[in-house]
Design a protein around this motif. Structure first.
Motif, short mmCIF file in Angstrom:
data_model
loop_
_atom_site.label_atom_id
_atom_site.label_comp_id
_atom_site.label_asym_id
_atom_site.label_seq_id
_atom_site.Cartn_x
_atom_site.Cartn_y
_atom_site.Cartn_z
N GLY A 22 66.45 40.89 14.14
CA GLY A 22 67.78 40.63 13.59
C GLY A 22 68.10 39.15 13.53
N LEU A 23 67.72 38.42 14.58
CA LEU A 23 67.97 36.97 14.58
C LEU A 23 67.12 36.26 13.52
CD1 LEU A 23 68.23 36.27 18.40
CD2 LEU A 23 70.07 36.24 16.71
N ALA A 24 65.89 36.74 13.31
CA ALA A 24 65.04 36.16 12.27
C ALA A 24 65.64 36.43 10.88
CB ALA A 24 63.64 36.73 12.36
N MET A 25 66.14 37.66 10.68
CA MET A 25 66.79 37.98 9.40
C MET A 25 67.99 37.06 9.16
SD MET A 25 66.72 42.16 9.60
CE MET A 25 68.04 42.36 8.41
N LEU A 26 68.75 36.83 10.22
CA LEU A 26 69.93 35.98 10.13
C LEU A 26 69.54 34.54 9.79
CD1 LEU A 26 72.99 36.17 10.54
CD2 LEU A 26 72.62 35.63 12.93
N ALA A 27 68.49 34.03 10.42
CA ALA A 27 68.06 32.66 10.17
C ALA A 27 67.52 32.48 8.76
CB ALA A 27 66.99 32.27 11.19
N ILE A 28 66.71 33.42 8.32
CA ILE A 28 66.13 33.31 6.98
C ILE A 28 67.20 33.41 5.90
CG2 ILE A 28 64.62 34.47 5.31
CD1 ILE A 28 62.83 35.19 7.76
N SER A 29 68.10 34.36 6.06
CA SER A 29 69.15 34.50 5.05
C SER A 29 70.11 33.31 5.07
CB SER A 29 69.92 35.80 5.25
OG SER A 29 70.56 35.79 6.50
N ALA A 34 72.15 28.51 2.34
CA ALA A 34 72.43 27.08 2.41
C ALA A 34 71.44 26.23 1.62
CB ALA A 34 72.42 26.64 3.86
N SER A 35 70.57 26.85 0.87
CA SER A 35 69.55 26.14 0.11
C SER A 35 70.19 25.19 -0.90
CB SER A 35 68.67 27.15 -0.62
OG SER A 35 67.77 26.47 -1.46
N PRO A 36 69.67 23.95 -0.96
CA PRO A 36 70.24 22.99 -1.93
C PRO A 36 69.82 23.27 -3.37
CG PRO A 36 68.43 21.98 -0.76
CD PRO A 36 68.65 23.34 -0.14
N VAL A 37 68.84 24.16 -3.54
CA VAL A 37 68.36 24.51 -4.88
C VAL A 37 69.24 25.62 -5.45
CG1 VAL A 37 66.37 25.38 -6.18
CG2 VAL A 37 66.01 23.94 -4.17
N ALA A 38 69.53 25.53 -6.71
CA ALA A 38 70.34 26.56 -7.36
C ALA A 38 69.51 27.85 -7.48
CB ALA A 38 70.78 26.10 -8.74
N LEU A 39 69.97 28.89 -6.78
CA LEU A 39 69.29 30.17 -6.81
C LEU A 39 70.12 31.17 -7.60
CD1 LEU A 39 68.24 30.34 -3.06
CD2 LEU A 39 66.76 29.89 -5.01
N PRO A 40 69.48 32.21 -8.12
CA PRO A 40 70.26 33.24 -8.83
C PRO A 40 71.30 33.88 -7.91
CG PRO A 40 67.91 33.52 -9.25
CD PRO A 40 68.05 32.47 -8.20
N VAL A 41 72.38 34.29 -8.50
CA VAL A 41 73.50 34.87 -7.75
C VAL A 41 73.05 36.11 -6.99
CG1 VAL A 41 75.79 35.90 -7.98
CG2 VAL A 41 75.17 33.93 -9.37
N ALA A 42 72.17 36.91 -7.58
CA ALA A 42 71.71 38.14 -6.93
C ALA A 42 70.99 37.83 -5.62
CB ALA A 42 70.79 38.92 -7.86
N ILE A 43 70.18 36.77 -5.58
CA ILE A 43 69.45 36.42 -4.36
C ILE A 43 70.42 35.96 -3.28
CG2 ILE A 43 67.80 34.77 -3.38
CD1 ILE A 43 66.24 34.94 -5.99
N VAL A 44 71.39 35.17 -3.65
CA VAL A 44 72.38 34.69 -2.67
C VAL A 44 73.22 35.86 -2.16
CG1 VAL A 44 74.36 33.16 -2.33
CG2 VAL A 44 72.40 32.39 -3.68
N THR A 45 73.56 36.78 -3.01
CA THR A 45 74.33 37.96 -2.60
C THR A 45 73.54 38.81 -1.63
OG1 THR A 45 75.48 37.96 -4.73
CG2 THR A 45 75.57 39.98 -3.43
N GLY A 48 73.39 37.26 1.73
CA GLY A 48 74.62 37.48 2.49
C GLY A 48 74.63 38.83 3.18
N TYR A 49 74.18 39.85 2.49
CA TYR A 49 74.10 41.19 3.09
C TYR A 49 73.07 41.23 4.22
CZ TYR A 49 77.01 43.04 -0.67
OH TYR A 49 78.04 43.29 -1.54
N VAL A 50 71.94 40.55 4.01
CA VAL A 50 70.90 40.51 5.05
C VAL A 50 71.43 39.76 6.28
CG1 VAL A 50 68.61 39.60 5.60
CG2 VAL A 50 69.00 40.75 3.43
N ALA A 51 72.23 38.73 6.07
CA ALA A 51 72.80 37.99 7.20
C ALA A 51 73.73 38.89 8.02
CB ALA A 51 73.57 36.77 6.70
N VAL A 52 74.55 39.66 7.34
CA VAL A 52 75.46 40.58 8.04
C VAL A 52 74.65 41.64 8.79
CG1 VAL A 52 77.21 42.35 7.71
CG2 VAL A 52 77.39 40.20 6.49
N ALA A 53 73.64 42.20 8.14
CA ALA A 53 72.81 43.22 8.79
C ALA A 53 72.09 42.65 10.01
CB ALA A 53 71.79 43.78 7.80
#
Length: 86
Positions: A22-29, A34-45, A48-53
């Motif tokens: 769970g902590l690894a999932m939180l860190a990766i998400s 926080a990535s400085p590269v523009a990522l698609p909205v679906a990946i960022v969304t 966010g769900y993976v961070a909550v989980a």
């Protein structure tokens, strides 16, 4: 048993592993969000769900108590009380 005792009590091996996952999932998400590269909205969304989980998995795993060690500790305390009472 209050929340402070639950957090400080021993955690079973499976839930220690689950907490680490769970902590690894939180860190990766968090890194993806926080990535400085523009990522698609679906990946960022999804990140966010993976961070909550990951946070929920870690929190629930942390307050899970190993009943076998808890019952052994309670038996020891009861024996000490009986010995002191006599």
């Amino acid at each position: 048993m209050n929340i402070i005792h639950r957090v400080n009590a021993p955690t079973p091996k499976f839930f220690r592993l689950l907490r680490s996952i769970g902590l690894a999932m939180l860190a990766i998400s968090g890194s993806v969000i926080a990535s400085p590269v523009a990522l698609p909205v679906a990946i960022v969304t999804v990140a966010g769900y993976v961070a909550v989980a990951g946070g929920v998995i870690s929190a629930v795993s942390q307050i899970t108590v190993d009943n076998s060690s808890r019952s052994a500790q309670a038996n020891k305390e009861n024996q000490n009380k009986a010995r002191d009472g006599d």
